[in-house]
Scaffold this motif. Structure first.
Motif, PDB file in Angstrom:
ATOM      1  N   HIS A  77      41.537  22.892  88.034  1.00 44.60           N
ATOM      2  CA  HIS A  77      41.468  24.178  87.329  1.00 44.60           C
ATOM      3  C   HIS A  77      40.234  24.328  86.443  1.00 44.60           C
ATOM      4  O   HIS A  77      39.911  25.434  86.045  1.00 44.60           O
ATOM      5  CB  HIS A  77      42.719  24.374  86.462  1.00 44.60           C
ATOM      6  N   ARG A 106      56.115  22.771  91.298  1.00 45.53           N
ATOM      7  CA  ARG A 106      56.533  23.430  90.052  1.00 45.53           C
ATOM      8  C   ARG A 106      55.492  23.248  88.949  1.00 45.53           C
ATOM      9  O   ARG A 106      55.167  24.196  88.234  1.00 45.53           O
ATOM     10  CB  ARG A 106      57.887  22.875  89.611  1.00 45.53           C
ATOM     11  N   HIS A 109      52.564  25.443  89.655  1.00 47.87           N
ATOM     12  CA  HIS A 109      52.900  26.834  89.341  1.00 47.87           C
ATOM     13  C   HIS A 109      52.871  27.072  87.825  1.00 47.87           C
ATOM     14  O   HIS A 109      52.343  28.093  87.365  1.00 47.87           O
ATOM     15  CB  HIS A 109      54.273  27.207  89.915  1.00 47.87           C
ATOM     16  N   LEU A 110      53.435  26.140  87.060  1.00 49.60           N
ATOM     17  CA  LEU A 110      53.411  26.277  85.598  1.00 49.60           C
ATOM     18  C   LEU A 110      51.981  26.323  85.069  1.00 49.60           C
ATOM     19  O   LEU A 110      51.664  27.099  84.167  1.00 49.60           O
ATOM     20  CB  LEU A 110      54.183  25.125  84.942  1.00 49.60           C
ATOM     21  N   LYS A 112      49.325  27.320  86.758  1.00 47.67           N
ATOM     22  CA  LYS A 112      48.696  28.557  87.219  1.00 47.67           C
ATOM     23  C   LYS A 112      49.079  29.737  86.338  1.00 47.67           C
ATOM     24  O   LYS A 112      48.269  30.626  86.086  1.00 47.67           O
ATOM     25  CB  LYS A 112      49.110  28.820  88.667  1.00 47.67           C
ATOM     26  N   THR A 113      50.314  29.740  85.837  1.00 48.59           N
ATOM     27  CA  THR A 113      50.788  30.849  85.012  1.00 48.59           C
ATOM     28  C   THR A 113      50.518  30.653  83.528  1.00 48.59           C
ATOM     29  O   THR A 113      50.680  31.585  82.754  1.00 48.59           O
ATOM     30  CB  THR A 113      52.302  31.079  85.225  1.00 48.59           C
ATOM     31  N   SER A 114      50.083  29.464  83.144  1.00 47.57           N
ATOM     32  CA  SER A 114      49.767  29.185  81.747  1.00 47.57           C
ATOM     33  C   SER A 114      48.401  29.776  81.394  1.00 47.57           C
ATOM     34  O   SER A 114      47.466  29.665  82.184  1.00 47.57           O
ATOM     35  CB  SER A 114      49.750  27.669  81.515  1.00 47.57           C
ATOM     36  N   ARG A 117      46.014  26.928  81.331  1.00 48.52           N
ATOM     37  CA  ARG A 117      46.187  26.041  82.488  1.00 48.52           C
ATOM     38  C   ARG A 117      46.734  24.659  82.114  1.00 48.52           C
ATOM     39  O   ARG A 117      46.582  23.707  82.858  1.00 48.52           O
ATOM     40  CB  ARG A 117      44.886  25.872  83.282  1.00 48.52           C
TER      41      ARG A 117
END
Length: 133
Positions: A77, A106, A109-110, A112-114, A117
């Motif tokens: 990231h 999971r 995904h966490l 990516k949505t943070s 990051r």
């Protein structure tokens, strides 16, 4: 980390992962350099790792495997661009480390949505340990 060779192996794996998209971004290099400093790897040795490829040593302890997976995810990231080859490779590495694919998905995904990051350490560990039950 138990031995100097394991630290070298960990860093080699991260360097190979950083190069998976065909280029090394400045932020990726800076991140790798910070990891090398944390692992107490000398600057000269760190630079040599970009040319030398050695066999990757499998991390025995699950906690350290989870930490390595998270480091790789942070590295993925840090340049701000998610390449498909990075996503495929991180899953492949995680499976080869024996990590649960659902927990890996999971965590990714966490991240990516943070907004930054990052995933708090207690959440990271909880995601992997809940899969044990």
């Amino acid at each position: 980390m138990d031995s100097y060779q394991e630290k070298i192996s960990l860093l080699q794996e991260m360097i190979a992962f950083a190069l998976i998209d065909g280029e090394l971004h400045d932020r990726e290099y800076d991140f790798l350099e910070i990891i090398a400093q944390e692992l107490e790897i000398e600057k000269e040795v760190f630079l040599q790792l970009f040319q030398n490829r050695a066999e990757i040593i499998v991390i025995k302890d699950e906690f350290h495997r989870i930490c390595q997976f998270y480091r790789l995810a942070l590295l993925m990231h840090c340049d701000g661009v998610l390449h498909e080859r990075e996503q495929i490779k991180i899953n492949e590495i995680g499976i080869n480390m024996g990590l649960n694919p659902f927990a890996m998905k999971r965590v990714l995904h966490l991240m990516k949505t943070s907004p930054n990051r990052m995933v708090p350490s207690e959440v990271l560990l909880a995601v992997f340990t809940e899969q044990h039950n």
